[in-house]
Design a protein around this motif. Structure first.
Motif, PDB file in Angstrom:
ATOM      1  N   TYR A 109     -68.024  60.129  15.658  1.00 26.93           N
ATOM      2  CA  TYR A 109     -66.764  60.878  15.677  1.00 26.93           C
ATOM      3  C   TYR A 109     -66.955  62.233  16.328  1.00 26.93           C
ATOM      4  N   TYR A 134     -62.618  58.927  16.361  1.00 29.97           N
ATOM      5  CA  TYR A 134     -63.772  58.201  15.847  1.00 29.97           C
ATOM      6  C   TYR A 134     -63.743  56.743  16.272  1.00 29.97           C
ATOM      7  N   VAL A 194     -66.692  54.189   9.761  1.00 30.31           N
ATOM      8  CA  VAL A 194     -66.835  55.135  10.865  1.00 30.31           C
ATOM      9  C   VAL A 194     -68.259  55.079  11.424  1.00 30.31           C
TER      10      VAL A 194
END
Length: 369
Positions: free
Chosen positions: A148, A157, A145
């Motif tokens: 987000y 995200y 990730v």
């Protein structure tokens, strides 16, 4: 006077020594008095400065400056260690500057978001959820990730080196992949998801529904930098027009330059990009960090076009809550707050803060003394 054992001196020599010793004592006394006076002056100065500091930076002692009308919030903030590869820690403090506590020391979690029962943050590419009562960490999205946002029951995200947009359903834990990559920023309202692409040839706003369908470009040929969504409008910085501020309807159309004002544009550093750190809309007024005025905070009236400076300091990042803006000053430590209705201003903490977020879900009762 001191004498050697058995020493005998004349009366004349005795008086001579006595006069010499008397002069030395007087000289030492003067130095002693000067040192004492210096220390006393320094002590008085320190006491006066402490009183001044408390008067202007402590809620308890600024009752005439609107403190009683100021809502008290809980603030979560991230600090980083003083090493080449710093480790992040999370602490909490009230906006009174009280009850400071390290809750996740050396957790290496940053890019934090706060909700009613949980904190969210990224640790080494993994999105984590933290309980606010016991600060227990749960890893929920292990998908490299990068950035987000959370809106209602969805976490939107970007993932991988291609910055592909994905959606995580908090209830079903299902992940959907959207047909778009190179996403630099994500926005959302109750109806749609918006993302800003960042490639050599295009910096544009795209709209999707929450199923990842109905993809549409809504920004025209403008080169979009930081952006925010408010009440069905998207306000954005147009890099193709010297960072002037524009707005466009969330469904496309009505593209319009916002007067002749500029705000902060991205510089190629893509992590933690969020337009709400530099601008916001409140009571039909557009507040923005003005790069033409050393990054001070300005306010543009969306009805009559009035434009005025609100905070003279160089604002690095900010967050607006109700009628209060919390902010960091560039190249300085700490977090400040400024109520733009009552004009009340205060220093909240002097810590070396990397980022912060205000908890609007928790009611804090001011202690009565």
């Amino acid at each position: 006077m001191q004498f050697d054992i058995g020493e005998q001196i004349s009366r004349k020599e005795y008086l001579k020594r006595k006069r010499r010793n008397s002069k030395l004592l007087k000289k030492r006394s003067k130095i002693t008095y000067i040192l004492m006076a210096t220390f006393m002056a320094l002590a008085v100065y320190i006491v006066v400065q402490i009183i001044i500091y408390r008067k202007y930076n402590n809620f308890k002692l600024t009752l005439d400056d609107g403190v009683n009308a100021q809502t008290v919030y809980n603030i979560y903030y991230v600090t980083e260690g003083y090493t080449y590869d710093p480790v992040y820690s999370i602490s909490t403090i009230s906006s009174l500057g009280q009850n400071e506590k390290a809750i996740l020391p050396s957790s290496n979690i940053d890019d934090i978001v706060v909700e009613k029962d949980y904190l969210y943050g990224i640790r080494d590419g993994i999105l984590c959820k933290v309980t606010k009562d016991k600060y227990e960490i749960e890893e929920i999205i292990n998908d490299d990730v990068k950035r987000y946002i959370k809106h209602n029951n969805f976490i939107l995200y970007t993932s991988s080196d291609s910055d592909i947009l994905k959606e995580y359903n908090v209830d079903t834990k299902e992940i959907k992949t959207f047909d778009i990559s190179n996403v630099e920023q994500i926005l959302a309202n109750d109806n749609n998801v918006f993302c800003i692409t960042h490639t050599t040839g295009e910096k544009a706003i795209y709209r999707f529904n929450y199923d990842g369908q109905d993809k549409a470009k809504i920004s025209g040929d403008e080169k979009v930098s930081y952006a925010i969504e408010d009440n069905g409008k998207i306000y954005f910085v147009n890099k193709s027009d010297s960072n002037k501020v524009y707005k466009v309807d969330a469904y496309g159309g009505n593209l319009l330059k916002l007067g002749d004002i500029k705000s902060v544009g991205s510089t190629g550093k893509t992590e933690l990009v969020n337009g709400s750190k530099y601008m916001f809309v409140s009571d039909n007024k557009f507040y923005y960090v003005n790069p033409d005025d050393e990054d001070s905070l300005w306010c543009y009236d969306l009805e009559n076009g009035n434009n005025e400076r609100i905070i003279s300091a160089s604002v690095e990042i900010l967050q607006n809550v109700d009628n209060t803006v919390f902010y960091k000053i560039d190249k300085e430590m700490g977090v400040y707050l400024y109520n733009y209705e009552t004009k009340f201003m205060s220093l909240v903490t002097k810590r070396r803060v990397k980022e912060f977020v205000i908890d609007t879900y928790e009611d804090i009762v001011r202690e009565v003394e």
